[in-house]
Write a protein that holds these residues in place. Structure first.
Motif, PDB file in Angstrom:
ATOM      1  N   TYR A   9     -27.260  13.287  19.938  1.00 11.75           N
ATOM      2  CA  TYR A   9     -27.940  14.568  20.016  1.00 11.75           C
ATOM      3  C   TYR A   9     -27.033  15.587  20.696  1.00 11.75           C
ATOM      4  CZ  TYR A   9     -32.232  12.135  18.703  1.00 11.75           C
ATOM      5  OH  TYR A   9     -33.180  11.408  18.033  1.00 11.75           O
ATOM      6  N   THR A  10     -26.967  16.769  20.145  1.00 14.11           N
ATOM      7  CA  THR A  10     -26.019  17.776  20.628  1.00 14.11           C
ATOM      8  C   THR A  10     -26.681  18.980  21.295  1.00 14.11           C
ATOM      9  OG1 THR A  10     -25.988  18.854  18.461  1.00 14.11           O
ATOM     10  CG2 THR A  10     -24.322  17.160  18.879  1.00 14.11           C
ATOM     11  N   GLU A  11     -27.993  19.147  21.094  1.00 16.70           N
ATOM     12  CA  GLU A  11     -28.691  20.256  21.754  1.00 16.70           C
ATOM     13  C   GLU A  11     -30.111  19.801  22.076  1.00 16.70           C
ATOM     14  OE1 GLU A  11     -29.665  25.024  21.149  1.00 16.70           O
ATOM     15  OE2 GLU A  11     -27.998  24.068  20.073  1.00 16.70           O
ATOM     16  N   THR A  12     -30.433  19.785  23.356  1.00 16.00           N
ATOM     17  CA  THR A  12     -31.714  19.223  23.772  1.00 16.00           C
ATOM     18  C   THR A  12     -32.450  20.166  24.707  1.00 16.00           C
ATOM     19  OG1 THR A  12     -32.741  17.193  24.611  1.00 16.00           O
ATOM     20  CG2 THR A  12     -30.816  17.982  25.799  1.00 16.00           C
ATOM     21  N   ARG A  36     -22.538  17.202  28.301  1.00 15.40           N
ATOM     22  CA  ARG A  36     -21.291  16.775  27.684  1.00 15.40           C
ATOM     23  C   ARG A  36     -20.602  18.015  27.139  1.00 15.40           C
ATOM     24  NH1 ARG A  36     -23.172  13.100  29.929  1.00 15.40           N
ATOM     25  NH2 ARG A  36     -23.587  10.978  29.227  1.00 15.40           N
ATOM     26  N   GLN A  37     -19.332  17.894  26.834  1.00  6.61           N
ATOM     27  CA  GLN A  37     -18.586  19.045  26.331  1.00  6.61           C
ATOM     28  C   GLN A  37     -19.188  19.582  25.037  1.00  6.61           C
ATOM     29  OE1 GLN A  37     -14.417  18.295  25.855  1.00  6.61           O
ATOM     30  NE2 GLN A  37     -13.911  20.412  25.355  1.00  6.61           N
ATOM     31  N   ASP A  38     -19.725  18.676  24.226  1.00  6.56           N
ATOM     32  CA  ASP A  38     -20.267  19.082  22.920  1.00  6.56           C
ATOM     33  C   ASP A  38     -21.791  19.094  22.900  1.00  6.56           C
ATOM     34  OD1 ASP A  38     -20.560  16.388  23.197  1.00  6.56           O
ATOM     35  OD2 ASP A  38     -19.946  15.874  21.152  1.00  6.56           O
ATOM     36  N   ARG A  39     -22.426  19.191  24.079  1.00 11.68           N
ATOM     37  CA  ARG A  39     -23.885  19.178  24.138  1.00 11.68           C
ATOM     38  C   ARG A  39     -24.399  20.357  24.960  1.00 11.68           C
ATOM     39  NH1 ARG A  39     -25.632  13.980  26.439  1.00 11.68           N
ATOM     40  NH2 ARG A  39     -25.368  13.205  24.316  1.00 11.68           N
ATOM     41  N   LEU A  59     -29.398   9.750  24.513  1.00 13.58           N
ATOM     42  CA  LEU A  59     -28.858  10.940  23.856  1.00 13.58           C
ATOM     43  C   LEU A  59     -27.491  10.653  23.250  1.00 13.58           C
ATOM     44  CD1 LEU A  59     -29.668  13.844  26.366  1.00 13.58           C
ATOM     45  CD2 LEU A  59     -30.953  13.189  24.332  1.00 13.58           C
ATOM     46  N   ASP A  60     -26.656   9.931  24.014  1.00 14.59           N
ATOM     47  CA  ASP A  60     -25.318   9.609  23.516  1.00 14.59           C
ATOM     48  C   ASP A  60     -25.383   8.721  22.280  1.00 14.59           C
ATOM     49  OD1 ASP A  60     -24.214  11.034  25.600  1.00 14.59           O
ATOM     50  OD2 ASP A  60     -23.822   9.267  26.848  1.00 14.59           O
ATOM     51  N   GLU A  61     -26.230   7.711  22.334  1.00 13.89           N
ATOM     52  CA  GLU A  61     -26.335   6.756  21.233  1.00 13.89           C
ATOM     53  C   GLU A  61     -26.764   7.427  19.937  1.00 13.89           C
ATOM     54  OE1 GLU A  61     -28.889   2.706  20.074  1.00 13.89           O
ATOM     55  OE2 GLU A  61     -29.016   3.555  22.090  1.00 13.89           O
TER      56      GLU A  61
END
Length: 235
Positions: free
Chosen positions: A119-122, A142-145, A114-116
């Motif tokens: 992706y921000t919304e899963t 994450r803060q932005d996910r 996801l980080d690579e």
């Protein structure tokens, strides 16, 4: 693709949770490794009934003991890179100490994926334990996910498909159709959704497309195997 001129460390599978997805790991790895010089796979089996009982009662220590025993047996059989073939069971791996082998956490692999890809919304799918307990979502957060999960009735339905069908080797057309329609529903509901985690290895058996409404469908078996093959190859 593996480099046939490099030394390969032996991959071991700790499976049986369930046998159906563990067999899929074995099948896929053997297809990839057919023409390589790899030293042969190791496979050991956990007692599915005992693991399921520990998960249902949320007895973490018992589940950890079962997984640790499987890893020990895999290491004694010559495994150097250990894959525990289960998303839910991987919650134990941060508490399991096996310094002589490299245990590759499926949850960590998915988080890195996801980080690579940023992706921000899963949407997280899996057993009810994976969707409703915190261990998986906290690893992805994450803060932005944003991590989304289905509504209660859908969580129950997905859980039933996993344990009553896929874990028993049953792949029903009606369940595949329902699952696809469910993905369509949530990709429409969450308009900023960019990814869907098949957070149970059995869900990979449903043969979902790589994308649904432009959302990436993440096959966790594929992510786990790709990481293992990279780690197993020594230049």
């Amino acid at each position: 693709m593996l480099n046939n001129n490099s030394k390969q460390r032996r991959i071991a599978l700790v499976g049986g949770v369930s046998w159906a997805s563990s067999a899929e790991y074995y099948r896929r790895l053997n297809i990839i490794l057919t023409d390589s010089d790899e030293p042969g796979l190791v496979a050991v089996d956990l007692n599915f009934k005992h693991v399921l009982e520990a998960q249902e009662l949320n007895i973490f220590e018992k589940e950890m003991e079962l997984v640790s025993d499987g890893i020990s047996r895999a290491a004694r059989a010559g495994g150097e890179i250990i894959l525990v073939c289960s998303n839910t069971t991987s919650r134990t791996l941060n508490s399991v100490a096996h310094p002589d082998v490299e245990v590759i956490s499926l949850i960590d692999c998915v988080s890195s994926h996801l980080d690579e890809l940023k992706y921000t919304e899963t949407l997280l799918l899996g057993t009810r334990y994976t969707m409703e307990r915190d261990f998986y979502r906290s690893a992805m957060q994450r803060q932005d996910r944003k991590i989304r999960i289905p509504e209660g009735d859908d969580r129950k339905k997905i859980h039933g498909i996993i344990y009553d069908e896929l874990c028993r080797g049953k792949i029903l057309h009606t369940s595949k159709q329902w699952f696809r329609e469910m993905l369509e529903f949530y990709t429409a509901k969450f308009t900023k959704l960019d990814s869907i985690i098949l957070g149970c290895t059995e869900l990979s058996l449903l043969g979902m497309p790589e994308t649904v409404n432009q959302c990436a469908v993440i096959d966790t078996i594929a992510v786990h195997i790709d990481t293992a093959l990279q780690v197993a190859s020594i230049a």
